[in-house]
Write a protein that holds these residues in place. Structure first.
Motif, PDB file in Angstrom:
ATOM      1  N   PHE A 193       0.806  -1.224   0.000  1.00 14.86           N
ATOM      2  CA  PHE A 193       0.000   0.000   0.000  1.00 14.86           C
ATOM      3  C   PHE A 193       0.840   1.277   0.000  1.00 14.86           C
ATOM      4  N   GLY A 194       2.086   1.201   0.464  1.00 15.22           N
ATOM      5  CA  GLY A 194       2.930   2.383   0.546  1.00 15.22           C
ATOM      6  C   GLY A 194       3.236   2.769   1.984  1.00 15.22           C
ATOM      7  N   ASP A 195       4.017   3.815   2.159  1.00 12.50           N
ATOM      8  CA  ASP A 195       4.478   4.259   3.474  1.00 12.50           C
ATOM      9  C   ASP A 195       3.425   5.154   4.132  1.00 12.50           C
ATOM     10  N   GLU A 196       2.760   4.621   5.137  1.00 17.44           N
ATOM     11  CA  GLU A 196       1.697   5.374   5.816  1.00 17.44           C
ATOM     12  C   GLU A 196       2.233   6.452   6.743  1.00 17.44           C
ATOM     13  N   THR A 197       3.544   6.506   6.962  1.00 15.90           N
ATOM     14  CA  THR A 197       4.094   7.506   7.885  1.00 15.90           C
ATOM     15  C   THR A 197       4.187   8.893   7.251  1.00 15.90           C
ATOM     16  N   ARG A 198       4.008   9.000   5.945  1.00 17.25           N
ATOM     17  CA  ARG A 198       4.028  10.336   5.342  1.00 17.25           C
ATOM     18  C   ARG A 198       2.823  11.127   5.833  1.00 17.25           C
ATOM     19  N   ASP A 199       2.982  12.416   5.946  1.00 12.89           N
ATOM     20  CA  ASP A 199       1.983  13.274   6.589  1.00 12.89           C
ATOM     21  C   ASP A 199       0.606  13.117   5.951  1.00 12.89           C
ATOM     22  N   TYR A 200      -0.357  12.708   6.765  1.00 11.76           N
ATOM     23  CA  TYR A 200      -1.707  12.414   6.280  1.00 11.76           C
ATOM     24  C   TYR A 200      -2.426  13.694   5.840  1.00 11.76           C
ATOM     25  N   GLY A 201      -2.355  14.738   6.668  1.00 10.59           N
ATOM     26  CA  GLY A 201      -3.021  15.995   6.333  1.00 10.59           C
ATOM     27  C   GLY A 201      -2.502  16.593   5.044  1.00 10.59           C
ATOM     28  N   GLU A 202      -1.182  16.583   4.890  1.00  8.50           N
ATOM     29  CA  GLU A 202      -0.588  17.121   3.673  1.00  8.50           C
ATOM     30  C   GLU A 202      -0.991  16.288   2.447  1.00  8.50           C
ATOM     31  N   ALA A 203      -1.060  14.976   2.634  1.00 12.56           N
ATOM     32  CA  ALA A 203      -1.427  14.102   1.522  1.00 12.56           C
ATOM     33  C   ALA A 203      -2.856  14.375   1.063  1.00 12.56           C
ATOM     34  N   LEU A 204      -3.789  14.541   2.007  1.00 10.56           N
ATOM     35  CA  LEU A 204      -5.178  14.814   1.641  1.00 10.56           C
ATOM     36  C   LEU A 204      -5.312  16.192   0.987  1.00 10.56           C
ATOM     37  N   ALA A 205      -4.583  17.168   1.527  1.00 13.82           N
ATOM     38  CA  ALA A 205      -4.631  18.510   0.930  1.00 13.82           C
ATOM     39  C   ALA A 205      -4.108  18.476  -0.503  1.00 13.82           C
ATOM     40  N   ALA A 206      -3.031  17.740  -0.714  1.00 18.48           N
ATOM     41  CA  ALA A 206      -2.466  17.620  -2.059  1.00 18.48           C
ATOM     42  C   ALA A 206      -3.440  16.928  -2.993  1.00 18.48           C
ATOM     43  N   TYR A 207      -4.131  15.926  -2.465  1.00 19.69           N
ATOM     44  CA  TYR A 207      -5.114  15.200  -3.276  1.00 19.69           C
ATOM     45  C   TYR A 207      -6.237  16.132  -3.726  1.00 19.69           C
ATOM     46  N   ALA A 225      -8.495   6.385  -3.202  1.00 23.15           N
ATOM     47  CA  ALA A 225      -7.497   5.473  -2.644  1.00 23.15           C
ATOM     48  C   ALA A 225      -6.074   5.927  -2.939  1.00 23.15           C
ATOM     49  N   THR A 226      -5.907   6.790  -3.944  1.00 17.58           N
ATOM     50  CA  THR A 226      -4.558   7.248  -4.299  1.00 17.58           C
ATOM     51  C   THR A 226      -4.043   8.320  -3.352  1.00 17.58           C
ATOM     52  N   SER A 227      -4.900   8.862  -2.481  1.00 17.41           N
ATOM     53  CA  SER A 227      -4.512  10.008  -1.663  1.00 17.41           C
ATOM     54  C   SER A 227      -3.497   9.670  -0.583  1.00 17.41           C
ATOM     55  N   HIS A 228      -3.606   8.494   0.032  1.00 21.71           N
ATOM     56  CA  HIS A 228      -2.714   8.103   1.132  1.00 21.71           C
ATOM     57  C   HIS A 228      -2.897   6.608   1.367  1.00 21.71           C
ATOM     58  N   PRO A 229      -1.857   5.893   1.812  1.00 26.46           N
ATOM     59  CA  PRO A 229      -1.997   4.457   2.070  1.00 26.46           C
ATOM     60  C   PRO A 229      -3.137   4.106   3.034  1.00 26.46           C
ATOM     61  N   TRP A 230      -3.421   4.965   4.024  1.00 29.82           N
ATOM     62  CA  TRP A 230      -4.531   4.683   4.936  1.00 29.82           C
ATOM     63  C   TRP A 230      -5.858   4.680   4.178  1.00 29.82           C
ATOM     64  N   GLU A 231      -6.010   5.605   3.231  1.00 36.06           N
ATOM     65  CA  GLU A 231      -7.253   5.656   2.462  1.00 36.06           C
ATOM     66  C   GLU A 231      -7.325   4.498   1.463  1.00 36.06           C
ATOM     67  N   ASP A 232      -6.187   4.107   0.952  1.00 36.82           N
ATOM     68  CA  ASP A 232      -6.142   2.950   0.052  1.00 36.82           C
ATOM     69  C   ASP A 232      -6.602   1.697   0.805  1.00 36.82           C
ATOM     70  N   TRP A 233      -6.085   1.510   2.033  1.00 35.15           N
ATOM     71  CA  TRP A 233      -6.505   0.386   2.858  1.00 35.15           C
ATOM     72  C   TRP A 233      -8.003   0.454   3.155  1.00 35.15           C
ATOM     73  N   ALA A 234      -8.502   1.636   3.579  1.00 37.07           N
ATOM     74  CA  ALA A 234      -9.905   1.772   3.955  1.00 37.07           C
ATOM     75  C   ALA A 234     -10.825   1.497   2.774  1.00 37.07           C
ATOM     76  N   GLU A 235     -10.453   1.996   1.601  1.00 37.39           N
ATOM     77  CA  GLU A 235     -11.248   1.724   0.408  1.00 37.39           C
ATOM     78  C   GLU A 235     -11.248   0.225   0.088  1.00 37.39           C
ATOM     79  N   THR A 236     -10.090  -0.402   0.207  1.00 39.99           N
ATOM     80  CA  THR A 236      -9.985  -1.840  -0.085  1.00 39.99           C
ATOM     81  C   THR A 236     -10.747  -2.656   0.944  1.00 39.99           C
ATOM     82  N   PHE A 237     -10.637  -2.293   2.218  1.00 31.56           N
ATOM     83  CA  PHE A 237     -11.369  -2.977   3.279  1.00 31.56           C
ATOM     84  C   PHE A 237     -12.864  -2.898   3.017  1.00 31.56           C
ATOM     85  N   ALA A 238     -13.359  -1.721   2.638  1.00 27.54           N
ATOM     86  CA  ALA A 238     -14.781  -1.564   2.352  1.00 27.54           C
ATOM     87  C   ALA A 238     -15.215  -2.489   1.223  1.00 27.54           C
ATOM     88  N   HIS A 239     -14.377  -2.599   0.202  1.00 26.67           N
ATOM     89  CA  HIS A 239     -14.737  -3.473  -0.919  1.00 26.67           C
ATOM     90  C   HIS A 239     -14.737  -4.939  -0.514  1.00 26.67           C
TER      91      HIS A 239
END
Length: 327
Positions: A193-207, A225-239
């Motif tokens: 999924f990628g490195d989840e330690t990158r700043d979440y707020g900055e990633a969402l703002a960039a998205y 799901a491309t916005s951050h690894p946490w969102e990629d996981w959450a989208e995949t979990f939902a599916h």
């Protein structure tokens, strides 16, 4: 949802029904039996009269296992808000049923546990953002309004947006903490999924500020799901929850299936063979989409499961199996 039968007249009933339309029998869904029973034989949730909660409870709590997860209810000053809250809780019961069937914990050793704040904009005085924080899921009541939800779906270019989908996505964030974080799965998670330690707020703002809205549909189930690894996981979990829940429903439909398929459908929530689940899902989702198109409707499942996305779904399945085996 496996087929449910009225205990009085043996008519098929839906999961949400409080009364049998055939014989008028008052019904309650008993979570212990995972079946509907006569209301005369079980204790009703305290929310039955207010929002038609049709689940049973016991003497230890006036509310059913789903309603007791709601920490904050919306402002009920208007009939509209009551009607919308009824829809929210109806979807949440589906989610709670999913988690019970998957045998997933509702709390973790750190103290975090699943809870819900169902809030309305007029009470807060500002727009409510649906989201998650350490198990607490905040849901904007307006998401239960079909017109408002569809407007947001179109504005955000989403192929799919439902109350149940929101719940399944947001609870996925809790299960990243419960199943992956601080576990042996964190390293393979980062590879997939990628490195989840990158700043979440900055990633969402960039998205949200991206001018170029193109995205790699081969690697991700959705644009969000491309916005951050946490969102990629959450989208995949939902599916994953979409898949096992729908296959569970298919298990009691009058379908022509081979013996292996029927074995997989015996309990897709507990099925250990991931490839069997996905193989059957390909056929079921294709059939659903064709049926919808025959009615002039949009696809019920407007997604394509690429090899990369299947790998991510497989990781979610493995994380669930691992936690279940350790409990």
């Amino acid at each position: 949802m496996k087929q449910l039968i009225c205990p009085s007249c043996q008519t098929r009933v839906f999961f949400e029904q409080s009364d049998c339309v055939q014989c008028g029998e008052a019904l309650i869904f008993d979570t212990a039996q995972s079946n509907v029973v006569s209301a005369a034989s079980a204790m009703s949730c305290a929310n039955r009269d207010l929002i038609a909660c049709n689940w049973a409870t016991d003497e230890s709590d006036p509310f059913c296992p789903s309603c007791r997860l709601t920490r904050t209810i919306p402002n009920l000053v208007s009939d509209r808000n009551v009607a919308l809250w009824k829809r929210v809780e109806q979807a949440k019961r589906r989610l709670t049923y999913d988690l019970m069937r998957l045998r997933l914990p509702l709390a973790v050793s750190s103290g975090a546990h699943i809870a819900f704040d169902i809030l309305s904009d007029e009470t807060a005085g500002h727009p409510i953002m649906t989201g998650h924080l350490s198990g607490l899921i905040t849901m904007n009541l307006s998401e239960a309004d079909d017109a408002e939800r569809e407007a947001r779906r179109a504005a955000f270019r989403e192929p799919y947006r439902t109350l149940l989908g929101h719940f399944r996505h947001e609870v996925g964030h809790f299960y990243w903490e419960a199943l992956v974080d601080q576990s042996q799965l964190i390293s393979p998670f980062r590879l997939i999924f990628g490195d989840e330690t990158r700043d979440y707020g900055e990633a969402l703002a960039a998205y949200h500020n991206r001018a170029d809205r193109s995205w790699n549909s081969d690697a991700f189930i959705s644009e969000y799901a491309t916005s951050h690894p946490w969102e990629d996981w959450a989208e995949t979990f939902a599916h994953f929850l979409h898949i096992v829940s729908t296959l569970d429903t298919a298990s009691s439909l009058p379908l022509s299936l081979d013996e292996r398929s029927r074995h997989t459908l015996d309990d897709p929530y507990l099925e250990r063979d991931f490839e069997a689940l996905l193989s059957l899902w390909d056929a079921v989702s294709y059939s659903m989409n064709e049926l919808n198109r025959s009615m002039g409707m949009s696809d019920a499942y407007p997604f394509h499961l690429t090899q990369a996305v299947r790998g991510k779904l497989h990781f979610v399945h493995l994380a669930i199996l691992k936690t279940r085996s350790e409990s």
